[in-house]
Design a protein around this motif. Structure first.
Motif, short mmCIF file in Angstrom:
data_model
loop_
_atom_site.label_atom_id
_atom_site.label_comp_id
_atom_site.label_asym_id
_atom_site.label_seq_id
_atom_site.Cartn_x
_atom_site.Cartn_y
_atom_site.Cartn_z
N ARG A 48 0.70 -1.17 0.14
CA ARG A 48 0.06 -0.09 -0.14
C ARG A 48 0.97 1.25 0.02
NH1 ARG A 48 -1.24 2.77 4.30
NH2 ARG A 48 -0.72 1.18 5.86
N ARG A 49 1.97 0.96 0.88
CA ARG A 49 2.84 2.54 1.03
C ARG A 49 3.46 2.69 -0.28
NH1 ARG A 49 3.12 7.27 1.70
NH2 ARG A 49 4.92 8.21 2.91
N SER A 50 4.07 1.78 -0.92
CA SER A 50 4.94 1.74 -2.04
C SER A 50 4.32 2.26 -3.35
CB SER A 50 5.72 0.45 -2.48
OG SER A 50 4.70 -0.50 -2.31
N ALA A 51 2.97 1.87 -3.06
CA ALA A 51 1.94 2.44 -4.41
C ALA A 51 1.61 3.59 -4.24
CB ALA A 51 0.79 1.53 -4.20
N GLU A 52 1.60 4.27 -2.92
CA GLU A 52 1.11 5.65 -2.68
C GLU A 52 2.31 6.36 -3.04
OE1 GLU A 52 -1.53 5.19 1.18
OE2 GLU A 52 0.44 5.76 1.40
N LEU A 53 3.72 5.86 -2.75
CA LEU A 53 4.68 6.58 -3.35
C LEU A 53 5.00 6.85 -4.61
CD1 LEU A 53 7.14 5.39 -0.46
CD2 LEU A 53 6.43 8.01 -0.56
N PHE A 54 4.82 5.70 -5.48
CA PHE A 54 4.82 5.62 -6.73
C PHE A 54 4.00 6.67 -7.75
CE2 PHE A 54 7.42 1.70 -8.17
CZ PHE A 54 8.16 1.44 -7.04
N ARG A 55 2.85 6.75 -7.10
CA ARG A 55 1.85 7.66 -7.69
C ARG A 55 1.92 8.95 -7.59
NH1 ARG A 55 -1.83 3.28 -6.05
NH2 ARG A 55 -2.37 4.31 -4.03
#
Length: 222
Positions: free
Chosen positions: A67-74
């Motif tokens: 969840r956190r990595s997806a937030e950062l990637f976006r």
């Protein structure tokens, strides 16, 4: 993908630091080196074990990291191409060479990166959640090779980690290591076709020189 074509390792490191803190520990360079190149399903057990935490912490840690990595990637501008990556992709695309993006990252993250690099650069893409066994097993590269209809001996794998390089070698491909983190010479697999410091050092002539090409005279002779 991560560390080779795009500089997303700092984004992963942010998420990994936060995950370690949630477990009451500190994320260390030793953990990073041990985890790099792994899919999240094998990276999380490494982190949890090195933090001295029980296996029961793995599911929640995996969910948090995804969840956190997806937030950062976006986040706008967060995904940045590595030096030389766009030049090499452009040259390969212009030459009509079939190209596969093979990553241990899950599909949601792969698609976010492809949107930045340009989907037209890749004939096929294979994500970590689309194969039964991830790197260092050869399965992701073998899946890509099947999709391309190619011969492993005619393929070159570019990797930034020892884990990824092991997968490329096991798939039977000439494998070039472009380390995103320091790797001791003693740790380099003997089967690596080449080791370079940057994608700027890789061009079409270099790649062509690494692949196996059947002898036309031998083929004609039956």
């Amino acid at each position: 993908m991560d560390g080779l074509l795009v500089d997303t390792e700092p984004l992963w490191t942010i998420a990994e630091n936060e995950a370690a803190a949630r477990l009451g520990g500190r994320f260390t360079p030793e953990m990073k080196l041990a985890m790099i190149g792994h899919g999240i399903d094998t990276a999380v057990p490494i982190m949890v074990s090195m933090l001295g935490r029980p296996v029961s912490d793995e599911p929640a840690t995996t969910e948090f990291l995804l969840r956190r990595s997806a937030e950062l990637f976006r986040e706008p501008g967060a995904v940045v191409a590595q030096p030389g990556a766009l030049d090499l992709l452009g040259a390969v695309t212009a030459a009509g060479v079939s190209t596969a993006l093979v990553s241990s990252s899950y599909r949601a993250l792969v698609d976010a990166v492809v949107a930045v690099l340009g989907a037209h650069h890749f004939t096929v893409t294979v994500a970590g959640d689309e194969v039964a066994r991830r790197k260092p097993f050869p399965d992701p590269y073998l899946a890509a090779i099947r999709l391309l209809g190619a011969d492993p001996a005619a393929c070159v794998v570019l990797e930034d980690s020892l884990t990824g390089a092991a997968a490329g070698i096991a798939a039977g491909c000439a494998t070039v290591l472009v380390p995103s983190m320091p790797i001791a010479a003693a740790d380099l697999p003997g089967q690596v076709a080449a080791r370079v410091d940057s994608l700027h050092a890789v061009d079409l002539a270099t790649l062509a020189g690494l692949v196996h090409r059947p002898d036309p005279a031998r083929a004609d002779s039956g």
